[in-house]
Design a protein around this motif. Structure first.
Motif, PDB file in Angstrom:
ATOM      1  N   GLY A  35       0.812  -1.206   0.000  1.00 48.75           N
ATOM      2  CA  GLY A  35       0.000   0.000   0.000  1.00 48.75           C
ATOM      3  C   GLY A  35       0.847   1.258   0.000  1.00 48.75           C
ATOM      4  N   PHE A  36       1.950   1.212   0.746  1.00 41.87           N
ATOM      5  CA  PHE A  36       2.846   2.366   0.770  1.00 41.87           C
ATOM      6  C   PHE A  36       3.514   2.562  -0.589  1.00 41.87           C
ATOM      7  N   LEU A  37       3.946   1.466  -1.209  1.00 43.53           N
ATOM      8  CA  LEU A  37       4.554   1.565  -2.539  1.00 43.53           C
ATOM      9  C   LEU A  37       3.544   2.103  -3.556  1.00 43.53           C
ATOM     10  N   LEU A  38       2.288   1.697  -3.405  1.00 43.45           N
ATOM     11  CA  LEU A  38       1.251   2.187  -4.310  1.00 43.45           C
ATOM     12  C   LEU A  38       1.019   3.680  -4.102  1.00 43.45           C
ATOM     13  N   THR A  39       1.118   4.132  -2.864  1.00 45.37           N
ATOM     14  CA  THR A  39       1.003   5.563  -2.583  1.00 45.37           C
ATOM     15  C   THR A  39       2.117   6.342  -3.276  1.00 45.37           C
ATOM     16  N   LEU A  40       3.327   5.814  -3.214  1.00 47.26           N
ATOM     17  CA  LEU A  40       4.450   6.459  -3.892  1.00 47.26           C
ATOM     18  C   LEU A  40       4.219   6.501  -5.398  1.00 47.26           C
ATOM     19  N   ALA A  41       3.617   5.427  -5.936  1.00 45.54           N
ATOM     20  CA  ALA A  41       3.335   5.391  -7.369  1.00 45.54           C
ATOM     21  C   ALA A  41       2.307   6.463  -7.753  1.00 45.54           C
ATOM     22  N   VAL A  42       1.299   6.645  -6.910  1.00 46.98           N
ATOM     23  CA  VAL A  42       0.288   7.671  -7.176  1.00 46.98           C
ATOM     24  C   VAL A  42       0.909   9.061  -7.175  1.00 46.98           C
ATOM     25  N   ARG A  43       1.870   9.285  -6.287  1.00 44.09           N
ATOM     26  CA  ARG A  43       2.511  10.591  -6.156  1.00 44.09           C
ATOM     27  C   ARG A  43       3.710  10.753  -7.089  1.00 44.09           C
ATOM     28  N   PHE A  46       6.057  10.538 -12.750  1.00 43.52           N
ATOM     29  CA  PHE A  46       5.839   9.823 -13.994  1.00 43.52           C
ATOM     30  C   PHE A  46       4.332   9.656 -14.184  1.00 43.52           C
ATOM     31  N   LYS A  47       3.737  10.425 -15.069  1.00 46.31           N
ATOM     32  CA  LYS A  47       2.296  10.539 -15.201  1.00 46.31           C
ATOM     33  C   LYS A  47       1.611   9.202 -15.480  1.00 46.31           C
ATOM     34  N   LEU A  48       2.196   8.397 -16.360  1.00 48.41           N
ATOM     35  CA  LEU A  48       1.573   7.121 -16.702  1.00 48.41           C
ATOM     36  C   LEU A  48       1.478   6.223 -15.479  1.00 48.41           C
ATOM     37  N   LEU A  49       2.570   6.141 -14.709  1.00 47.92           N
ATOM     38  CA  LEU A  49       2.579   5.319 -13.498  1.00 47.92           C
ATOM     39  C   LEU A  49       1.553   5.838 -12.504  1.00 47.92           C
ATOM     40  N   SER A  50       1.499   7.154 -12.335  1.00 38.38           N
ATOM     41  CA  SER A  50       0.561   7.754 -11.400  1.00 38.38           C
ATOM     42  C   SER A  50      -0.890   7.462 -11.790  1.00 38.38           C
ATOM     43  N   ARG A  51      -1.187   7.559 -13.068  1.00 33.88           N
ATOM     44  CA  ARG A  51      -2.556   7.313 -13.528  1.00 33.88           C
ATOM     45  C   ARG A  51      -2.935   5.841 -13.405  1.00 33.88           C
ATOM     46  N   LEU A  52      -1.998   4.960 -13.705  1.00 30.34           N
ATOM     47  CA  LEU A  52      -2.272   3.532 -13.564  1.00 30.34           C
ATOM     48  C   LEU A  52      -2.533   3.172 -12.104  1.00 30.34           C
TER      49      LEU A  52
END
Length: 221
Positions: A35-43, A46-52
């Motif tokens: 969940g923490f790694l997913l939070t970092l991905a959202v923030r 890299f727009k594509l990663l954040s949107r995914l």
């Protein structure tokens, strides 16, 4: 009901509770860091990663956990070509479903914790000469976890209760054995015993998280 009857049905129910506890431990241990790694991905910048990542959270939080379990357990094996390779043991499939679902919920909890931190904390870290990594590890993360801890505790207790969904995908667990006893003996006593076992598990979790909250409070002082 006699003590002999209660002791008779209690043994298989406790065996079912072992599957409940095991699922909980696997899901909580894996989904909290994910969940923490997913939070970092959202923030992420890299727009594509954040949107995914944001889309993943939206889908997992916007659809019922039961539906997700049914898709993983029964839906994926029906896919053409690759379906035969996606047949999983029911318990393994259930663990996967819980991890995927709760990772999204914990990610949102962490995101809320990060948003609650005053921007002045970042500015103060810059004044002290800390780089971005040092600021994150020494200042931001401890505050985020302290803020998020009550929500993490509530979600963990919800996870314990959600393990009853294993019954819907034919995984023998606490509720399965309680229902079997009810159907066989025409009494609701097994339901009450199952409720007591769930209450004991949530009580242990509540005590543990209360201890953690006090520990964080003392560390802060």
């Amino acid at each position: 009901m006699s003590y002999e009857y209660i002791s008779t049905i209690l043994k298989p129910m406790l065996e079912g509770a072992q599957a409940t506890i095991l699922l909980f431990l696997i899901a909580i241990i894996v989904s909290i860091p994910l969940g923490f790694l997913l939070t970092l991905a959202v923030r992420s910048s890299f727009k594509l990663l954040s949107r995914l990542a944001s889309g993943y959270i939206y889908v997992m939080r916007g659809t019922p956990l039961l539906l997700q379990l049914l898709v993983i357990c029964f839906g994926l094996p029906m896919l053409p070509v690759v379906g035969d390779y996606l047949v999983l043991d029911r318990f393994v499939a259930a663990c996967l479903g819980f991890i995927l679902n709760y990772t999204a919920y914990f990610a949102e909890i962490y995101r809320g914790g990060l948003l609650a931190i005053d921007k002045g904390q970042y500015e103060a870290a810059q004044v002290l000469g800390l780089n971005k990594t040092q600021t994150t590890i020494r200042i931001i993360l401890p505050q985020m976890f302290r803020i998020a801890l009550p929500s993490v505790a509530n979600e963990s207790i919800t996870l314990v209760k959600d393990t009853a969904l294993l019954y819907a995908v034919a995984v023998p667990e606490l509720l399965h054995f309680a229902q079997t006893a009810v159907n066989r003996d025409f009494t609701i006593v097994p339901y009450f015993i199952a409720g007591i076992i769930y209450l004991v598990m949530t009580l242990v979790l509540t005590i543990f998280f209360k201890w953690l909250e006090k520990r964080f409070k003392y560390d802060r002082e």
